[in-house]
Design a protein around this motif. Structure first.
Motif, PDB file in Angstrom:
ATOM      1  N   SER A  68     -47.445  12.074 -38.007  1.00 56.50           N
ATOM      2  CA  SER A  68     -47.516  12.848 -36.754  1.00 56.50           C
ATOM      3  C   SER A  68     -48.247  14.178 -36.949  1.00 56.50           C
ATOM      4  O   SER A  68     -48.660  14.798 -35.975  1.00 56.50           O
ATOM      5  CB  SER A  68     -46.113  13.100 -36.184  1.00 56.50           C
ATOM      6  OG  SER A  68     -45.313  13.724 -37.148  1.00 56.50           O
ATOM      7  N   GLY A  69     -48.429  14.584 -38.182  1.00 54.82           N
ATOM      8  CA  GLY A  69     -49.229  15.773 -38.471  1.00 54.82           C
ATOM      9  C   GLY A  69     -50.666  15.604 -37.999  1.00 54.82           C
ATOM     10  O   GLY A  69     -51.383  16.581 -37.817  1.00 54.82           O
ATOM     11  N   GLN A 123     -42.526  19.386 -39.170  1.00 55.07           N
ATOM     12  CA  GLN A 123     -43.809  20.105 -39.010  1.00 55.07           C
ATOM     13  C   GLN A 123     -44.180  20.284 -37.550  1.00 55.07           C
ATOM     14  O   GLN A 123     -45.004  21.127 -37.224  1.00 55.07           O
ATOM     15  CB  GLN A 123     -44.900  19.414 -39.830  1.00 55.07           C
ATOM     16  CG  GLN A 123     -45.770  18.443 -39.076  1.00 55.07           C
ATOM     17  CD  GLN A 123     -45.066  17.146 -38.701  1.00 55.07           C
ATOM     18  OE1 GLN A 123     -43.975  16.840 -39.176  1.00 55.07           O
ATOM     19  NE2 GLN A 123     -45.696  16.369 -37.829  1.00 55.07           N
ATOM     20  N   LEU A 124     -43.581  19.492 -36.656  1.00 52.95           N
ATOM     21  CA  LEU A 124     -43.860  19.696 -35.224  1.00 52.95           C
ATOM     22  C   LEU A 124     -43.103  20.923 -34.711  1.00 52.95           C
ATOM     23  O   LEU A 124     -43.457  21.499 -33.693  1.00 52.95           O
ATOM     24  CB  LEU A 124     -43.446  18.464 -34.418  1.00 52.95           C
ATOM     25  CG  LEU A 124     -44.232  17.188 -34.728  1.00 52.95           C
ATOM     26  CD1 LEU A 124     -43.632  15.996 -33.992  1.00 52.95           C
ATOM     27  CD2 LEU A 124     -45.702  17.362 -34.363  1.00 52.95           C
ATOM     28  N   ILE A 128     -48.082  15.765 -28.957  1.00 48.92           N
ATOM     29  CA  ILE A 128     -46.775  15.844 -29.607  1.00 48.92           C
ATOM     30  C   ILE A 128     -46.346  17.280 -29.884  1.00 48.92           C
ATOM     31  O   ILE A 128     -45.170  17.596 -29.784  1.00 48.92           O
ATOM     32  CB  ILE A 128     -46.634  14.964 -30.877  1.00 48.92           C
ATOM     33  CG1 ILE A 128     -47.858  15.045 -31.751  1.00 48.92           C
ATOM     34  CG2 ILE A 128     -46.301  13.544 -30.530  1.00 48.92           C
ATOM     35  CD1 ILE A 128     -47.694  14.225 -33.011  1.00 48.92           C
ATOM     36  N   ALA A 156     -45.268  24.157 -36.201  1.00 49.42           N
ATOM     37  CA  ALA A 156     -46.136  24.264 -35.020  1.00 49.42           C
ATOM     38  C   ALA A 156     -45.390  24.886 -33.840  1.00 49.42           C
ATOM     39  O   ALA A 156     -45.391  26.106 -33.664  1.00 49.42           O
ATOM     40  CB  ALA A 156     -46.694  22.881 -34.653  1.00 49.42           C
ATOM     41  N   ALA A 200     -54.272  21.924 -28.234  1.00 47.80           N
ATOM     42  CA  ALA A 200     -55.157  20.846 -27.762  1.00 47.80           C
ATOM     43  C   ALA A 200     -56.315  20.597 -28.732  1.00 47.80           C
ATOM     44  O   ALA A 200     -57.296  19.966 -28.367  1.00 47.80           O
ATOM     45  CB  ALA A 200     -55.692  21.189 -26.370  1.00 47.80           C
ATOM     46  N   ASN A 236     -52.714  27.077 -32.128  1.00 52.20           N
ATOM     47  CA  ASN A 236     -52.244  26.188 -33.194  1.00 52.20           C
ATOM     48  C   ASN A 236     -53.352  25.561 -34.027  1.00 52.20           C
ATOM     49  O   ASN A 236     -53.056  24.879 -34.998  1.00 52.20           O
ATOM     50  CB  ASN A 236     -51.398  25.065 -32.587  1.00 52.20           C
ATOM     51  CG  ASN A 236     -49.949  25.456 -32.534  1.00 52.20           C
ATOM     52  OD1 ASN A 236     -49.186  25.166 -33.447  1.00 52.20           O
ATOM     53  ND2 ASN A 236     -49.561  26.159 -31.485  1.00 52.20           N
ATOM     54  N   SER A 237     -54.590  25.756 -33.634  1.00 54.98           N
ATOM     55  CA  SER A 237     -55.675  25.165 -34.423  1.00 54.98           C
ATOM     56  C   SER A 237     -55.971  26.082 -35.618  1.00 54.98           C
ATOM     57  O   SER A 237     -55.401  27.166 -35.732  1.00 54.98           O
ATOM     58  CB  SER A 237     -56.935  25.034 -33.557  1.00 54.98           C
ATOM     59  OG  SER A 237     -57.569  26.302 -33.452  1.00 54.98           O
ATOM     60  N   ARG A 268     -57.499  13.022 -18.533  1.00 58.48           N
ATOM     61  CA  ARG A 268     -56.687  11.788 -18.537  1.00 58.48           C
ATOM     62  C   ARG A 268     -55.290  12.019 -17.994  1.00 58.48           C
ATOM     63  O   ARG A 268     -54.661  11.125 -17.446  1.00 58.48           O
ATOM     64  CB  ARG A 268     -56.521  11.260 -19.985  1.00 58.48           C
ATOM     65  CG  ARG A 268     -57.750  10.724 -20.626  1.00 58.48           C
ATOM     66  CD  ARG A 268     -57.430  10.254 -22.048  1.00 58.48           C
ATOM     67  NE  ARG A 268     -57.145  11.383 -22.968  1.00 58.48           N
ATOM     68  CZ  ARG A 268     -58.093  12.052 -23.625  1.00 58.48           C
ATOM     69  NH1 ARG A 268     -59.351  11.721 -23.486  1.00 58.48           N
ATOM     70  NH2 ARG A 268     -57.784  13.048 -24.429  1.00 58.48           N
ATOM     71  N   ALA A 313     -50.289  20.178 -23.328  1.00 57.18           N
ATOM     72  CA  ALA A 313     -48.841  20.006 -23.096  1.00 57.18           C
ATOM     73  C   ALA A 313     -48.374  18.561 -23.212  1.00 57.18           C
ATOM     74  O   ALA A 313     -47.175  18.311 -23.375  1.00 57.18           O
ATOM     75  CB  ALA A 313     -48.485  20.552 -21.706  1.00 57.18           C
ATOM     76  N   THR A 314     -49.316  17.599 -23.140  1.00 56.84           N
ATOM     77  CA  THR A 314     -48.906  16.191 -23.220  1.00 56.84           C
ATOM     78  C   THR A 314     -48.969  15.654 -24.646  1.00 56.84           C
ATOM     79  O   THR A 314     -48.628  14.501 -24.891  1.00 56.84           O
ATOM     80  CB  THR A 314     -49.839  15.329 -22.331  1.00 56.84           C
ATOM     81  OG1 THR A 314     -51.190  15.675 -22.680  1.00 56.84           O
ATOM     82  CG2 THR A 314     -49.611  15.601 -20.860  1.00 56.84           C
TER      83      THR A 314
HETATM   84  N1  LIG Z   1     -49.189  17.495 -35.163  1.00 58.90           N
HETATM   85  C1  LIG Z   1     -48.816  18.481 -35.971  1.00 58.90           C
HETATM   86  O1  LIG Z   1     -47.907  18.327 -36.790  1.00 58.90           O
HETATM   87  C2  LIG Z   1     -49.495  19.819 -35.911  1.00 58.90           C
HETATM   88  C3  LIG Z   1     -48.984  20.856 -36.694  1.00 58.90           C
HETATM   89  C4  LIG Z   1     -49.605  22.120 -36.660  1.00 58.90           C
HETATM   90  C5  LIG Z   1     -50.704  22.294 -35.844  1.00 58.90           C
HETATM   91  N2  LIG Z   1     -51.181  21.264 -35.100  1.00 58.90           N
HETATM   92  C6  LIG Z   1     -52.328  21.524 -34.228  1.00 58.90           C
HETATM   93  O2  LIG Z   1     -51.882  21.476 -32.875  1.00 58.90           O
HETATM   94  C7  LIG Z   1     -52.908  20.973 -32.037  1.00 58.90           C
HETATM   95  C8  LIG Z   1     -52.381  19.768 -31.246  1.00 58.90           C
HETATM   96  O3  LIG Z   1     -52.023  18.739 -32.134  1.00 58.90           O
HETATM   97  P1  LIG Z   1     -51.158  17.454 -31.690  1.00 58.90           P
HETATM   98  O4  LIG Z   1     -50.726  16.841 -32.954  1.00 58.90           O
HETATM   99  O5  LIG Z   1     -50.156  17.789 -30.660  1.00 58.90           O
HETATM  100  O6  LIG Z   1     -52.292  16.521 -31.030  1.00 58.90           O
HETATM  101  P2  LIG Z   1     -52.114  15.361 -29.941  1.00 58.90           P
HETATM  102  O7  LIG Z   1     -50.766  14.762 -29.998  1.00 58.90           O
HETATM  103  O8  LIG Z   1     -53.292  14.472 -30.142  1.00 58.90           O
HETATM  104  O9  LIG Z   1     -52.259  16.146 -28.548  1.00 58.90           O
HETATM  105  C9  LIG Z   1     -53.482  16.705 -28.114  1.00 58.90           C
HETATM  106  C10 LIG Z   1     -53.298  17.418 -26.776  1.00 58.90           C
HETATM  107  O10 LIG Z   1     -54.546  18.004 -26.425  1.00 58.90           O
HETATM  108  C11 LIG Z   1     -54.933  17.543 -25.141  1.00 58.90           C
HETATM  109  N3  LIG Z   1     -56.381  17.435 -25.050  1.00 58.90           N
HETATM  110  C12 LIG Z   1     -57.205  16.649 -25.775  1.00 58.90           C
HETATM  111  N4  LIG Z   1     -58.482  16.790 -25.343  1.00 58.90           N
HETATM  112  C13 LIG Z   1     -58.442  17.695 -24.321  1.00 58.90           C
HETATM  113  C14 LIG Z   1     -59.418  18.247 -23.447  1.00 58.90           C
HETATM  114  N5  LIG Z   1     -60.693  17.904 -23.539  1.00 58.90           N
HETATM  115  N6  LIG Z   1     -59.002  19.151 -22.519  1.00 58.90           N
HETATM  116  C15 LIG Z   1     -57.720  19.510 -22.403  1.00 58.90           C
HETATM  117  N7  LIG Z   1     -56.732  19.003 -23.205  1.00 58.90           N
HETATM  118  C16 LIG Z   1     -57.106  18.114 -24.154  1.00 58.90           C
HETATM  119  C17 LIG Z   1     -54.286  16.174 -25.027  1.00 58.90           C
HETATM  120  O11 LIG Z   1     -54.223  15.789 -23.670  1.00 58.90           O
HETATM  121  P3  LIG Z   1     -54.104  14.222 -23.236  1.00 58.90           P
HETATM  122  O12 LIG Z   1     -52.687  13.808 -23.511  1.00 58.90           O
HETATM  123  O13 LIG Z   1     -54.420  14.274 -21.795  1.00 58.90           O
HETATM  124  O14 LIG Z   1     -55.089  13.468 -24.065  1.00 58.90           O
HETATM  125  C18 LIG Z   1     -52.919  16.474 -25.634  1.00 58.90           C
HETATM  126  O15 LIG Z   1     -52.126  17.163 -24.695  1.00 58.90           O
HETATM  127  C19 LIG Z   1     -54.102  20.682 -32.971  1.00 58.90           C
HETATM  128  O16 LIG Z   1     -54.942  21.818 -33.006  1.00 58.90           O
HETATM  129  C20 LIG Z   1     -53.441  20.490 -34.323  1.00 58.90           C
HETATM  130  O17 LIG Z   1     -54.315  20.762 -35.400  1.00 58.90           O
HETATM  131  C21 LIG Z   1     -50.602  20.037 -35.101  1.00 58.90           C
END
Ligand SMILES: NC(=O)c1ccc[n+]([C@@H]2O[C@H](COP(=O)([O-])OP(=O)(O)OC[C@H]3O[C@@H](n4cnc5c(N)ncnc54)[C@H](OP(=O)(O)O)[C@@H]3O)[C@@H](O)[C@H]2O)c1
Length: 335
Positions: free
Chosen positions: A156-157, A313-314, A11, A318, A70, A92-93, A37, A8-9
């Motif tokens: 940001s992707g 894309q967010l 993007i 997503a 996550a 989302n993975s 964290r 949840a924390t």
């Molecule tokens: N970004 C995009 O445009 C996009 C688009 C489609 C799909 N996705 C997918 O969506 C997912 C999230 O992507 P994101 O871009 O949002 O990544 P991100 O900004 O790096 O966020 C990752 C999240 O996962 C949490 N996390 C990391 N390690 C963890 C653990 N060991 N236990 C519990 N929580 C954990 C983080 O918590 P902390 O803040 O505490 O570190 C944070 O809330 C990924 O699978 C990605 O492939 C992303």
């Protein structure tokens, strides 16, 4: 209806909260989980101030739907467990997208596929979702023969740290400092990188192959001819794509504009004389995918079209798509 957001924390996770709020989902409980964290952080939402917690079995026992954002490691470790504890996971993975038992859903395209799920529903790759919205209209009305896509993908992707890297490189450059490279193979500032995810045996990257595999699954067209070149560009948010199609029936820009005008999820931005076309700057923070530069293809003539799209894309790639899937589930459960 009790919801949890895992990651949840991040993007995507943050945008999931915003989408739940903006689409006024009536939920009885929202719980937010992230890494150790972030445990104890307080996030203000329309559903109250919520303290971030760690992931636990108890969280899933007491949630009906969990949106996972996550990363793959967490999805692999927890998604099946959550499902066995009675919580439906919208993931989302890319871990489950290619599993034939797991539906891969874009609600505007294949909502009915949702009804047979093993407790996990997959959300598509961001580039796939943005292109699929206009492509599906072409498929329905004219039939798709070939699709060629070139992408311009925002940093940001690759997550919040990648986004921060571009911001930091920009500041460091202005201050004459040495630029740090952590999240990409090369400096991204003043550059573009035709390499997203790992190279596969066929010399395409996994990001490119995701577009191929996922479009085929979502459209139920396992043999559709499609290829993609995926490029990371120094843009903070919103992916853009140049798309070329060959169709089975004759197609014209006029006919497709009429169709796109009525398509939910598309905003036509296409008045070149006024310098109006899709751009990531203006597609950011919007639910709709912008479509423009629509023109008859020089290569495929009457049976081809070329156009340009920009989509956040967010959101459609997503968080928004995940929340739309949750809406479908809620509708079904409350029937
Ligand atoms: N970004 C995009 O445009 C996009 C688009 C489609 C799909 N996705 C997918 O969506 C997912 C999230 O992507 P994101 O871009 O949002 O990544 P991100 O900004 O790096 O966020 C990752 C999240 O996962 C949490 N996390 C990391 N390690 C963890 C653990 N060991 N236990 C519990 N929580 C954990 C983080 O918590 P902390 O803040 O505490 O570190 C944070 O809330 C990924 O699978 C990605 O492939 C992303």
């Amino acid at each position: 209806m009790r919801f949890a957001i895992v990651g949840a924390t991040g993007i995507v996770g943050r945008e999931m909260i915003t989408c739940l709020e903006k689409r006024h989902l009536k939920i009885d409980q929202l719980r937010l989980a992230a890494s150790p964290r972030s445990i104890g952080k307080i996030i203000k939402t329309a559903y109250g101030k919520i303290t971030v917690e760690g992931i636990s079995e108890e969280l899933f026992k007491n949630s009906d739907i969990a949106l996972f954002a996550a990363g793959s490691e967490i999805s692999l470790k927890w998604a099946k467990k959550a499902a066995t504890l009675g919580c439906i996971v919208i993931d989302n993975s890319s871990c489950f997208r290619y599993d034939p038992k797991v539906p891969l859903i874009i609600p505007e395209i294949n909502p009915k596929d949702i009804f047979k799920h093993p407790g996990i529903i997959a959300n598509p790759n961001c580039t796939t979702a943005i292109a699929a919205i206009p492509l599906w209209e072409i498929e329905k009305h004219f039939g798709l023969k070939k699709i060629i896509i070139s992408t311009y993908q925002a940093v940001s992707g690759a997550g919040k740290e990648a986004m921060e890297e571009l911001e930091k490189q920009t500041c460091d450059y202005c201050q004459g400092k040495k630029l740090e490279i952590k999240n990409f193979q090369h400096q991204i500032l003043f550059n573009l990188i035709p390499h997203i995810d790992k190279f596969q045996e066929n010399n395409y990257t996994k990001e490119e192959m995701k577009v191929v595999w996922e479009t085929r699954k979502i459209f139920s067209r396992p043999n559709i001819s499609i290829s993609c070149t995926a490029v990371r560009v120094p843009i903070l948010r919103a992916h853009s794509e140049s798309i070329v199609v060959e169709t089975k029936k004759k197609i014209t820009p006029k006919k497709i504009r009429e169709i796109f005008k009525k398509t939910s999820g598309i905003k036509i931005v296409d008045d070149p004389k006024k310098n109006s076309y899709p751009m990531p700057l203006f597609a950011s923070q919007n639910f709709e995918v912008q479509v423009g530069r629509i023109r008859q293809s020089l290569i495929f003539g009457d049976y081809g079209l070329e156009f340009f799209v920009s989509g956040d894309q967010l959101l459609k790639g997503a968080a928004l798509n995940a929340v739309q899937i949750a809406e479908l589930l809620i509708k079904r459960i409350s029937k």
